[in-house]
Every structure is written in C-alpha cells, then in structure tokens.
Enzyme design. Structure first.
Site, PDB file in Angstrom:
ATOM      1  N   HIS A  89       0.831  -1.196   0.000  1.00 53.22           N
ATOM      2  CA  HIS A  89       0.000   0.000   0.000  1.00 53.22           C
ATOM      3  C   HIS A  89       0.874   1.258   0.000  1.00 53.22           C
ATOM      4  CE1 HIS A  89      -2.758   2.863   2.398  1.00 53.22           C
ATOM      5  NE2 HIS A  89      -3.033   2.957   1.108  1.00 53.22           N
ATOM      6  N   HIS A  97     -10.978   6.851  -5.328  1.00 54.58           N
ATOM      7  CA  HIS A  97     -11.776   5.631  -5.361  1.00 54.58           C
ATOM      8  C   HIS A  97     -13.035   5.778  -6.198  1.00 54.58           C
ATOM      9  CE1 HIS A  97      -9.555   5.037  -1.390  1.00 54.58           C
ATOM     10  NE2 HIS A  97      -8.991   4.270  -2.291  1.00 54.58           N
ATOM     11  N   ARG A 102     -17.591  13.990  21.497  1.00 54.18           N
ATOM     12  CA  ARG A 102     -17.717  13.962  22.960  1.00 54.18           C
ATOM     13  C   ARG A 102     -19.170  14.257  23.313  1.00 54.18           C
ATOM     14  NH1 ARG A 102     -18.365  12.504  27.488  1.00 54.18           N
ATOM     15  NH2 ARG A 102     -17.251  13.263  29.350  1.00 54.18           N
ATOM     16  N   CYS A 126     -10.864  18.130  23.926  1.00 48.20           N
ATOM     17  CA  CYS A 126     -11.472  17.704  25.184  1.00 48.20           C
ATOM     18  C   CYS A 126     -10.461  17.859  26.317  1.00 48.20           C
ATOM     19  CB  CYS A 126     -11.914  16.246  25.069  1.00 48.20           C
ATOM     20  SG  CYS A 126     -12.663  15.580  26.568  1.00 48.20           S
ATOM     21  N   TYR A 151     -14.541  18.922  35.039  1.00 48.64           N
ATOM     22  CA  TYR A 151     -13.654  19.745  34.210  1.00 48.64           C
ATOM     23  C   TYR A 151     -12.936  20.804  35.036  1.00 48.64           C
ATOM     24  CZ  TYR A 151     -16.063  17.410  30.420  1.00 48.64           C
ATOM     25  OH  TYR A 151     -16.588  16.456  29.581  1.00 48.64           O
TER      26      TYR A 151
END
Length: 579
Positions: free
Chosen positions: A153, A178, A251, A298, A435
């Site tokens: 590949h 493709h 998320r 995140c 958080y």
C-alpha cells in the site's frame, strides 16, 4: 513538501489523498500500453494473487490493454493537477497495481466463468483484521481478501488496515481516487465470498434513549457507546489540516437529540426580562455570517497516559480527543448586542448556555464563559450552524452549537437551546463539579470542587501521530508527524523533537499559515525527517512552545490529577528500526 530539521513554517499541510500518484510519462511505451511490464511492475505482479475471475469487458471508450486514464488538472492528490496519471494506484486505500493493470485485464478477459462464492456473516468477516488472520474487507455485499496488498500500500500498511474486518465504503469516501471507474473492476480480483443475505442491522430498541443516535464512521476509535464518545485514528490526525466531519472527535454526555430544523427556536434571555426567540432561518438572515478555523480539544485528551501513572476516572482518550474545523455562523457578540446587552458590564458576569440534550430527569447539559470573552470582537465566539462548509452533523450539534475558540471543548455547548447572562457561572454539573484540575495529592476522599476554577483556556499541547507506538520502521529516512496547539489564541512557535528520549533535540517544521497575534485558534501540524540506522531502538519525544513561551512538562506524574484532565506532558513513542 519540504521537510527537515530546520524550524519555521512551510507549505500548507497535505490532504488525505494518497501521496503516491506518478505520471504515466514516467514509464516507457510498453508499460503505458499494458505490455511487457518492467522489473518494478513484475515485483508488484508477483504480489498479486493470480485468481482467474471473469471481469466485465473494457469500456468502448478505452483501447484494449490500455491502462491510461485522464485526470483533470486540480484533481485529488498533492499539488492538484498532474495531467495524465495512473488513477488506480491508490484504489482500495491504495489497492491497484497500476503497472500491472493492462496485464491483469487481459488475463481476466480469458478467465473461466466466475465461481460460486461462499457466504459469510459480518461477524465472520470481522475476525480477519490482521495479516496473520488474513485481511478481509467488504464492499456492498461482496467479501474481499486483500492481505497480499497490505505491505504494498503506497500510504503504508496502517492506512489499509483501518478498514480490516469491515466495510470499505466509509474509508473510500475519504479518498477521491476511489471514484475512478476501474476501481471496482480491480477489486473483484480479490473477491473470496459474499455476505449472507440474512445479514441485516438489528432493529432499534424503542426503550433505549440512545436508539435515535446517528450512524458513525467505523474508523472512529470508540471509548464509550452510550453516550457515544470516540476519536479519529491517530494515523489520520495529521494527514489534513481540517478534520473531516465524519472523523472529528465526538464527545457526548447524553443521548443525541433529534431536532426538527423548521421548529427549532433559540431563546436568548435579554435584560429587563425581555426574551429574544430566533429560528434557524432568522439566525442565518438577521446576523452576518462569520467564519473561523478553530481547534476543539477535550479536557481529557491523552488521559490514558495519566492512568498509567495512577488510576483516574474518565474515558480512556488516546491522543485523538482533538480536531480542527472551519466553523460558520453568527457571532455570539452580535446576538447579545441585538438582544439589548451592553459591550461591558460592571463586576463579574457570565454567559450561560443550555443544550437540548438532557438527562432522564430533564436536566440539560450546560456550561458558561466569562461575559468579556463572549462580547469581545477578537474572541470570535460563534453560534455555529456550519462545519467545514456543510450544516452541522447531528453528533456535532445540529442545528446550532456554540464554538468558543481557544477554550476547552466542554464550553462549546452543542444543540444550543438557551443563552442567558448571569452574575454566576452555569449551575450545570459539568461547570461546577467536573472539568477542573487538582493537585496530585487530592483524592476522591478529599476533593472539593468548590476550591478549583472551571477550566477555560487550555495549556500548550502536542503529540506524535506518526509513527505509532511499537511500530517497526525501515532504516533510512524516517518522517515523524504530529500536531501542536495552545489555548487562548497563543500561537505555537516551535516544536522540538527527540529520537533518544530527550537527550538531544531537533526542531520540526511547522505547517500552515501564520495567524494574527492572539488569534491562533487552530493547531499547527508539524513534521521532521531524519536518518535512522538499522537495528536501533528509538524513543521519539515531542514538546511544543507557544508565543508566551509556555512549554509542556517533561513527565506525567507531577501533573497527575484524579480526573485525568490537562494531560500535556511530553508525548513519547517508542519504535524499532528494522535490522
């Protein structure tokens, strides 16, 4: 693309298009006619299984035995054009030995009738995910064994193995090549079976609150299904500056709401008890459209590295809880001014957001940012309805979400239903009791979330995306790739890379355009090409430096915290060089 040890910014980073697309002019007349393949062609031919399968006749517009096809200038691939090229070289995630195409077509034209193929379930196909177990993929209802092409590949084995054991279609969509007409014809020579006609997706459970979630790209690395949380494969993170929507990290805290755009209303609680209600059409028409390219990350990105020091609570994110998109929408500033709020307010004020996603008790996801950031014309805070030029996907907040550049992703509330101004931060659990960062000495018996501020701007961050940990790389030249980003609009000014665990360093080349001061909202992609000797062991390390000369800490232990957030230590990847 120039690469090397020198610093500074080069050309814009490459797309996900396969990198190897040689011109037909590079081969002699015999090869262009599909006859008498040379030594390189024979090497590829020996790697191709010689199955005898009848294929459809060549199109009338193409001469028999020819492997030449025209590509319009500006087509896929680095550099845009390229004139007449071999379009099938990258087919099947790189499948298609262009040098042998004419020879294969002649063999196939005289082959016996196609055999009757065995039937397989998707579960059976899914067991074939490695060269040791054979690499199988599906396309439509057909099953293919592409093991013999993995090492050939052009983009490397890791790219083709992303589709192993599953469907090709989602990965093919990432590579425009493709769509060429001969790709399926080539693919048929690897066919080993068909999917059982009894294969059908299971009916959704009407009692499952997540039953209405949207379909997802199978290439995502899933950290939890309900709610859905997933990251793109690290191998693809630094392949393109803008992350494709279908591979953007997801998320979610709650089920994805189903929103009818014609009935959608955004409520803005204005001063004096007044309320502004905006439809999606009104948000588009009343306010100028503003676009900004911004990275979202995140707070738990790279949490898995913290868990190796001591256990933490949270999703085991690798390095992929970060992505970049071009966002389009109305400025939050414009909407708040239209609702009657002033440019400045005396004292401490916050802009609070609520989403349409809610828990079983009806409590919505919520977050807030300081009023000054929300109203600042330089902060570029958006009420976004577009992502990379298309409407927001459902997983990413359709029809409207907040985008707060330079700030932790938790404040960019999705499926936005309400905006309000308050002297207090959002009362949401995710603002008050999550958080936040703590000292390594704090545990779950002693933690008091009231003592720590909510995370807003994030610290400087970087990671190696290529090669992957544990890889065996060939001797010669090694190209190391990665990303770097800092919160608050601080520009990444340098990325240092070491191959010996941090004893010696080289400066990577930063890719992309320079941002205005204080508004570097998007990541910098970087790469470094260095010579490596056979038989050696490498410990690749990267660290980024931002425009305030903040730099990543060298180890995880001193920044460990019980929630595993703010994991920004030097990123380390160990690989071996083949002997």
């Amino acid at each position: 693309m120039p690469v090397g040890g020198g610093g500074g910014r080069g050309v814009a980073p490459p797309s996900l298009s396969p990198p190897l697309r040689p011109s037909v002019k590079a081969f002699g007349p015999a090869q262009r006619r599909g006859c008498h393949a040379g030594p390189a062609a024979m090497l590829l031919l020996r790697a191709v299984p010689r199955r005898r399968v009848r294929l459809p006749p060549p199109p009338l517009s193409q001469h028999r035995g020819s492997s030449r096809t025209d590509i319009a200038p500006g087509g896929p691939g680095p550099g845009g054009g390229g004139g007449r090229v071999v379009p099938v070289l990258a087919a099947l995630l790189g499948l298609g030995a262009a040098l042998s195409y004419g020879e294969r077509r002649r063999r196939a034209a005289h082959a016996a009738a196609a055999p009757s193929y065995p039937r397989y379930t998707r579960e059976e196909v899914g067991r074939h995910r490695s060269p040791e177990e054979r690499v199988w993929v599906t396309h439509g209802t057909d099953v293919f064994d592409v093991t013999d092409f993995v090492e050939l590949h052009p983009g490397g084995p890791d790219k083709i193995l992303l589709a192993a054991g599953g469907a090709l279609e989602p990965f093919w969509a990432l590579y425009a090549v493709h769509g060429e007409p001969h790709v399926l014809e080539l693919l048929q020579q690897y066919k080993v079976g068909e999917l059982s006609p009894d294969e059908a997706p299971a009916a959704p459970d009407a009692q499952d609150p997540f039953a209405g979630d949207p379909p997802r790209h199978p290439g995502l690395r899933v950290n939890s299904q309900k709610p859905f949380n997933a990251e793109p494969p690290a191998e693809l993170l630094a392949e393109r500056f803008l992350t494709p929507n279908e591979l953007f990290f997801t998320r979610n805290h709650l089920p994805v709401p189903a929103v009818e755009p014609s009935s959608y209303r955004l409520r803005v609680d204005g001063p004096g008890g007044r309320t502004l209600s905006l439809s999606l059409a009104e948000l588009r028409s009343r306010f100028p459209k503003h676009e900004v390219t911004a990275t979202l990350q995140c707070a738990g990105n790279r949490r898995s590295e913290m868990s190796r020091v001591r256990p933490v609570k949270g999703l085991p994110w690798d390095i992929g809880a970060i992505s970049t998109a071009r966002w389009g929408g109305a400025r939050l500033r414009d909407v708040l001014l239209h609702a009657g709020f002033p440019e400045e307010l005396q004292g401490e004020w916050h802009v609070c957001f609520e989403g349409l996603d809610a828990d079983p008790g009806g409590a919505p996801y919520g977050a807030s940012i300081p009023y000054g950031r929300a109203l600042s014309p330089a902060a570029d805070v958006l009420l976004a309805y577009e992502m990379n030029g298309t409407e927001l996907p459902r997983d990413h907040g359709f029809p409207v979400r907040v985008v707060v550049p330079g700030v932790v992703g938790a404040r960019s509330v999705k499926w936005l239903r309400r905006v309000a101004v308050s002297p207090d931060e959002s009362p949401s659990h995710w603002q008050q009791n999550d958080y936040k960062g703590f000292s390594p000495c704090v545990d779950w018996d002693t933690v008091d979330y009231r003592t720590a501020p909510a995370i807003q701007e994030l610290p400087v961050q970087s990671a190696v995306t290529q090669p992957r940990p544990g890889a065996a790389v060939p001797p010669g030249e090694l190209t190391v790739k990665g990303y770097a980003w800092s919160g608050g609009g601080r520009e990444v000014v340098r990325v240092d890379v070491s191959l010996d665990g941090g004893r010696t360093w080289k400066v990577a080349r930063l890719m992309g355009d320079k941002a205005p001061p204080g508004r570097a909202w998007a990541w910098a992609l970087w790469e470094l090409t260095v010579p490596v000797e056979a038989g050696t062991e490498l410990e690749i390390v990267c660290k980024a430096v931002d425009s305030s000369y903040n730099v990543q800490p060298d180890s995880v232990a001193p920044i460990w915290n019980l929630r595993g957030v703010l994991s920004t230590a030097w990123h380390r990847v160990r690989v071996s060089v083949q002997g």
